[in-house]
Design a protein around this motif. Structure first.
Motif, PDB file in Angstrom:
ATOM      1  N   PRO A  38    -108.412 -11.727-119.822  1.00  0.00           N
ATOM      2  CA  PRO A  38    -110.037 -11.466-118.580  1.00  0.00           C
ATOM      3  C   PRO A  38    -110.595 -11.347-118.336  1.00  0.00           C
ATOM      4  O   PRO A  38    -111.556 -10.485-119.564  1.00  0.00           O
ATOM      5  N   ASN A  39    -111.886 -11.119-117.391  1.00  0.00           N
ATOM      6  CA  ASN A  39    -113.177 -10.537-118.052  1.00  0.00           C
ATOM      7  C   ASN A  39    -113.344  -8.998-116.987  1.00  0.00           C
ATOM      8  O   ASN A  39    -113.713  -8.835-116.046  1.00  0.00           O
ATOM      9  N   ARG A  40    -113.039  -8.472-118.059  1.00  0.00           N
ATOM     10  CA  ARG A  40    -112.942  -6.584-117.486  1.00  0.00           C
ATOM     11  C   ARG A  40    -113.324  -6.223-119.288  1.00  0.00           C
ATOM     12  O   ARG A  40    -113.225  -6.764-119.840  1.00  0.00           O
ATOM     13  N   TRP A  41    -114.473  -5.174-118.914  1.00  0.00           N
ATOM     14  CA  TRP A  41    -114.732  -4.135-119.761  1.00  0.00           C
ATOM     15  C   TRP A  41    -114.774  -3.259-120.105  1.00  0.00           C
ATOM     16  O   TRP A  41    -115.092  -2.371-118.977  1.00  0.00           O
ATOM     17  N   SER A  42    -113.566  -2.038-120.136  1.00  0.00           N
ATOM     18  CA  SER A  42    -113.033  -0.855-120.096  1.00  0.00           C
ATOM     19  C   SER A  42    -113.663  -0.660-121.573  1.00  0.00           C
ATOM     20  O   SER A  42    -113.085  -0.585-122.671  1.00  0.00           O
ATOM     21  N   ARG A  46    -100.397   1.220-117.328  1.00  0.00           N
ATOM     22  CA  ARG A  46    -101.048   0.631-116.965  1.00  0.00           C
ATOM     23  C   ARG A  46    -101.745   0.408-115.730  1.00  0.00           C
ATOM     24  O   ARG A  46    -102.939  -0.403-115.464  1.00  0.00           O
ATOM     25  N   ARG A  67    -104.028   3.849-110.489  1.00  0.00           N
ATOM     26  CA  ARG A  67    -105.623   3.038-109.810  1.00  0.00           C
ATOM     27  C   ARG A  67    -106.503   3.757-110.130  1.00  0.00           C
ATOM     28  O   ARG A  67    -106.058   5.155-109.934  1.00  0.00           O
ATOM     29  N   ALA A 116    -121.628  -7.970-121.755  1.00  0.00           N
ATOM     30  CA  ALA A 116    -121.372  -8.968-121.549  1.00  0.00           C
ATOM     31  C   ALA A 116    -122.631 -10.723-121.460  1.00  0.00           C
ATOM     32  O   ALA A 116    -121.459 -11.366-122.044  1.00  0.00           O
ATOM     33  N   GLY A 128    -109.667   1.620-118.076  1.00  0.00           N
ATOM     34  CA  GLY A 128    -109.249   0.342-117.902  1.00  0.00           C
ATOM     35  C   GLY A 128    -108.596   0.286-118.907  1.00  0.00           C
ATOM     36  O   GLY A 128    -107.761   1.030-119.670  1.00  0.00           O
ATOM     37  N   PRO A 140    -108.203  -6.389-122.640  1.00  0.00           N
ATOM     38  CA  PRO A 140    -108.392  -7.527-121.847  1.00  0.00           C
ATOM     39  C   PRO A 140    -107.349  -8.247-123.274  1.00  0.00           C
ATOM     40  O   PRO A 140    -107.857  -7.616-124.102  1.00  0.00           O
ATOM     41  N   GLU A 145    -123.075  -2.739-119.287  1.00  0.00           N
ATOM     42  CA  GLU A 145    -121.991  -3.240-119.147  1.00  0.00           C
ATOM     43  C   GLU A 145    -123.031  -4.812-119.245  1.00  0.00           C
ATOM     44  O   GLU A 145    -121.960  -5.390-119.910  1.00  0.00           O
TER      45      GLU A 145
END
Length: 303
Positions: free
Chosen positions: A44-48, A131, A134, A37, A199, A202, A33
């Motif tokens: 936004p800064n999220r990687w799924s 979406r 949790r 990156a 997740g 983005p 990851e």
């Protein structure tokens, strides 16, 4: 590039050892990851990995409105000390017949929890989630491979639900007659699902390279989201033309050296080449470095 540990015990050819010794070296964050990156910028800064792979497997229109979790078919083997993850997806030798047999038995289990299970590719199974679902942290299968699965189970306030679902899926798969047929055919049973990569996509993705060469569905999905042309590594021909070449999945380190690293050294006379290893080691090859003759050649990447 894969971790340098993959090259343990392999002597470097003289030309490669000299080039790496003379290269500019740096240390970056370890792990896939962190590595990805460095080359893609999600906003936004999220990687799924699940959401991005879904783009590659089913398209952006399908992937964008939902949350996603990989629920990959897995083989877990009990032993005296627990139960070990021995493989997921590709290594199980799956085809559409496995999907058609097993998914109908599993779908009601997840449907009752409000999730849709499907498999646009026999090796990659997905749960479609609201979406705002949790999710606890899940270990990627490459991290857990060969280990006791209980060392990598989800933890935290949201974990219990997923432990229960995993257990119920194991019971369903253990009792399914299709696994008896797989055993009779000399294949290992699909006796579990491995949750990971959850997740949402983005809102935007960018990268500073003109093309991507990869066979990782998450990387291909990221490239598609960033509107960067993507193709398999086997089509890569000209390092001087630029691009991100993903070689993490190659299994034979000697072939990686002969087929990819030695040509990279040669191409550094025309354009800079960055070798970025998953463990965080980085080597930047540049034309002017050939004058650094005082540096002793490397004999091994792990020395």
């Amino acid at each position: 590039m894969p971790p340098v540990a993959k090259f343990a015990g392999i002597a470097l050819p003289d030309a490669l050892g000299k080039a790496l010794a003379r290269a500019d070296r740096a240390a970056a964050g370890a792990g896939e990851e962190a590595q990805l990156a460095r080359h893609f910028r999600p906003l936004p800064n999220r990687w799924s990995p699940a959401a991005l792979a879904r783009v590659a497997d089913a398209g952006l229109v399908d992937a964008q409105p939902h949350g996603w979790l990989r629920a990959d078919p897995a083989h877990i083997r009990p032993d005296i000390n627990g139960a070990r993850l021995l493989g997921t997806g590709r290594v199980l030798g799956l085809d559409q017949r496995d999907v058609d047999a097993l998914l109908p038995a599993l779908r009601p289990l997840f449907g009752d929890a409000g999730f849709l299970l499907d498999a646009p590719h026999p090796e990659r199974w997905y749960l479609r989630l609201p979406r705002d679902t949790r999710l606890p942290p899940f270990a990627a299968p490459d991290v857990a491979l060969g280990d006791d699965v209980f060392e990598h189970g989800p933890e935290g306030p949201d974990a219990r639900r997923w432990r229960v679902l995993a257990s119920e899926a194991q019971v369903t798969l253990h009792n399914h007659p299709h696994n008896a047929a797989r055993l009779a055919a000399g294949k290992v049973p699909v006796n579990s699902l491995w949750f990971w990569g959850g997740g949402v996509l983005p809102d935007a993705m960018s990268g500073n390279f003109p093309r991507v060469f990869s066979d990782d569905p998450a990387v291909l999905g990221a490239a598609r989201l960033a509107n960067i042309p993507a193709m398999p590594p086997t089509t890569f021909a000209d390092a001087a033309a630029g691009g991100l070449l993903d070689l993490r999945s190659l299994r034979d380190p000697q072939a990686l050296i002969d087929r990819w690293l030695l040509p990279a050294v040669a191409s550094a006379s025309e354009a800079d080449v960055l070798l970025d290893f998953t463990g965080g080691s980085q080597f930047t090859l540049r034309r002017g470095q050939r004058w650094r003759v005082w540096r002793k050649p490397l004999t091994s990447l792990t020395a």
